[in-house]
Scaffold this motif. Structure first.
Motif, PDB file in Angstrom:
ATOM      1  N   MET A   1      70.799  16.038   2.196  1.00 27.61           N
ATOM      2  CA  MET A   1      71.348  17.354   1.964  1.00 27.61           C
ATOM      3  C   MET A   1      71.177  17.721   0.494  1.00 27.61           C
ATOM      4  O   MET A   1      71.434  16.933  -0.390  1.00 27.61           O
ATOM      5  N   GLU A   2      70.737  18.927   0.219  1.00 20.97           N
ATOM      6  CA  GLU A   2      70.636  19.430  -1.138  1.00 20.97           C
ATOM      7  C   GLU A   2      71.844  20.302  -1.410  1.00 20.97           C
ATOM      8  O   GLU A   2      72.273  21.066  -0.568  1.00 20.97           O
ATOM      9  N   SER A   3      72.390  20.152  -2.593  1.00 15.05           N
ATOM     10  CA  SER A   3      73.546  20.927  -3.000  1.00 15.05           C
ATOM     11  C   SER A   3      73.108  21.937  -4.049  1.00 15.05           C
ATOM     12  O   SER A   3      72.212  21.678  -4.828  1.00 15.05           O
ATOM     13  N   MET A   4      73.745  23.128  -4.060  1.00 18.75           N
ATOM     14  CA  MET A   4      73.342  24.163  -5.002  1.00 18.75           C
ATOM     15  C   MET A   4      74.510  24.678  -5.821  1.00 18.75           C
ATOM     16  O   MET A   4      75.634  24.675  -5.396  1.00 18.75           O
ATOM     17  N   ASP A   5      74.198  25.123  -7.030  1.00 22.04           N
ATOM     18  CA  ASP A   5      75.101  25.884  -7.884  1.00 22.04           C
ATOM     19  C   ASP A   5      74.174  26.862  -8.599  1.00 22.04           C
ATOM     20  O   ASP A   5      73.001  26.560  -8.796  1.00 22.04           O
ATOM     21  N   ALA A   6      74.671  28.032  -8.947  1.00 21.87           N
ATOM     22  CA  ALA A   6      73.827  29.078  -9.532  1.00 21.87           C
ATOM     23  C   ALA A   6      72.895  28.506 -10.600  1.00 21.87           C
ATOM     24  O   ALA A   6      73.342  27.999 -11.615  1.00 21.87           O
ATOM     25  N   GLY A   7      71.609  28.556 -10.338  1.00 22.81           N
ATOM     26  CA  GLY A   7      70.632  28.121 -11.318  1.00 22.81           C
ATOM     27  C   GLY A   7      70.072  26.735 -11.114  1.00 22.81           C
ATOM     28  O   GLY A   7      69.003  26.438 -11.617  1.00 22.81           O
ATOM     29  N   VAL A   8      70.771  25.851 -10.427  1.00 25.72           N
ATOM     30  CA  VAL A   8      70.273  24.492 -10.222  1.00 25.72           C
ATOM     31  C   VAL A   8      70.466  24.046  -8.776  1.00 25.72           C
ATOM     32  O   VAL A   8      71.329  24.555  -8.071  1.00 25.72           O
ATOM     33  N   LEU A  10      70.685  20.248  -6.574  1.00 26.14           N
ATOM     34  CA  LEU A  10      70.778  18.796  -6.669  1.00 26.14           C
ATOM     35  C   LEU A  10      69.977  18.205  -5.530  1.00 26.14           C
ATOM     36  O   LEU A  10      70.268  18.462  -4.366  1.00 26.14           O
ATOM     37  N   VAL A  11      68.981  17.400  -5.884  1.00 28.44           N
ATOM     38  CA  VAL A  11      68.115  16.762  -4.902  1.00 28.44           C
ATOM     39  C   VAL A  11      68.404  15.263  -4.942  1.00 28.44           C
ATOM     40  O   VAL A  11      68.322  14.649  -6.018  1.00 28.44           O
ATOM     41  N   PRO A  12      68.761  14.654  -3.808  1.00 23.99           N
ATOM     42  CA  PRO A  12      69.075  13.225  -3.824  1.00 23.99           C
ATOM     43  C   PRO A  12      67.968  12.391  -4.481  1.00 23.99           C
ATOM     44  O   PRO A  12      66.774  12.641  -4.278  1.00 23.99           O
ATOM     45  N   TRP A  13      68.387  11.432  -5.279  1.00 22.43           N
ATOM     46  CA  TRP A  13      67.465  10.558  -6.009  1.00 22.43           C
ATOM     47  C   TRP A  13      66.535   9.863  -5.028  1.00 22.43           C
ATOM     48  O   TRP A  13      66.973   9.402  -3.972  1.00 22.43           O
ATOM     49  N   ALA A  14      65.252   9.782  -5.392  1.00 23.10           N
ATOM     50  CA  ALA A  14      64.247   9.190  -4.507  1.00 23.10           C
ATOM     51  C   ALA A  14      63.343   8.238  -5.290  1.00 23.10           C
ATOM     52  O   ALA A  14      63.357   8.214  -6.528  1.00 23.10           O
TER      53      ALA A  14
END
Length: 171
Positions: A1-8, A10-14
């Motif tokens: 799951m990707e999480s968002m906040d205005a402008g960025v 969050l992509v799980p570490w891979a």
């Protein structure tokens, strides 16, 4: 799951994110963290990030919205603190992207991710007292300053940090 906040986002570490961890390990990025880690330590950290069980926390690559590139990392993990279990958060934004409010957005997004994950009620951050930028990120991201504390980071290296806390039970 990707999480968002205005402008960025969050992509799980891979597995492919080792390059970013190496960039975040430079002297300018680690001055308040005891200095750069050895390549062996960076590889160990990367393995921990990739293999982190969701119940223990999560590390993310911070990506600019709209197809932008990676600008840093942020994450949260379990730790014992003052007789209880809490989440601890940490972040870093690459030097060329600093001063744009991206760390604040990433800290807010990781707070939301920790809230969604369940688990401990509180999310803490422990920047050095003298690290003005990280303390400002905590304040702007909605954390409450509980005061200075003696802390150890890296292990065996005592420092004076501020204890910032976000109550995840409050939306």
């Amino acid at each position: 799951m990707e999480s968002m906040d205005a402008g960025v986002r969050l992509v799980p570490w891979a597995e492919g994110d080792l390059w970013l961890l190496r960039r975040l390990n430079g002297p300018e990025m680690t001055a308040h963290l005891g200095g750069p880690e050895s390549e062996e330590q960076v590889l160990g950290r990367h393995r921990r990030y990739v293999g982190m069980a969701a119940a223990d926390g999560r590390m993310y690559r911070v990506v600019l919205d709209g197809g932008g590139g990676s600008v840093g990392s942020v994450g949260y993990w379990r730790r014992e603190w003052r007789g209880g279990e809490v989440w601890e958060a940490g972040w870093g934004v690459l030097p060329e992207f600093q001063g744009r409010g991206l760390a604040v957005r990433a800290a807010r997004a990781v707070r939301d991710a920790a809230r969604e994950a369940g688990g401990p009620r509180y999310l803490h951050a422990f920047p050095k007292v003298a690290h003005a930028a990280s303390n400002a990120v905590c304040r702007k991201a909605g954390f409450t300053l509980l005061g200075p504390v003696d802390f150890e980071y890296p292990k065996g290296h005592p420092i004076r940090s501020n204890d910032w806390r976000a109550d995840l039970a409050i939306g």
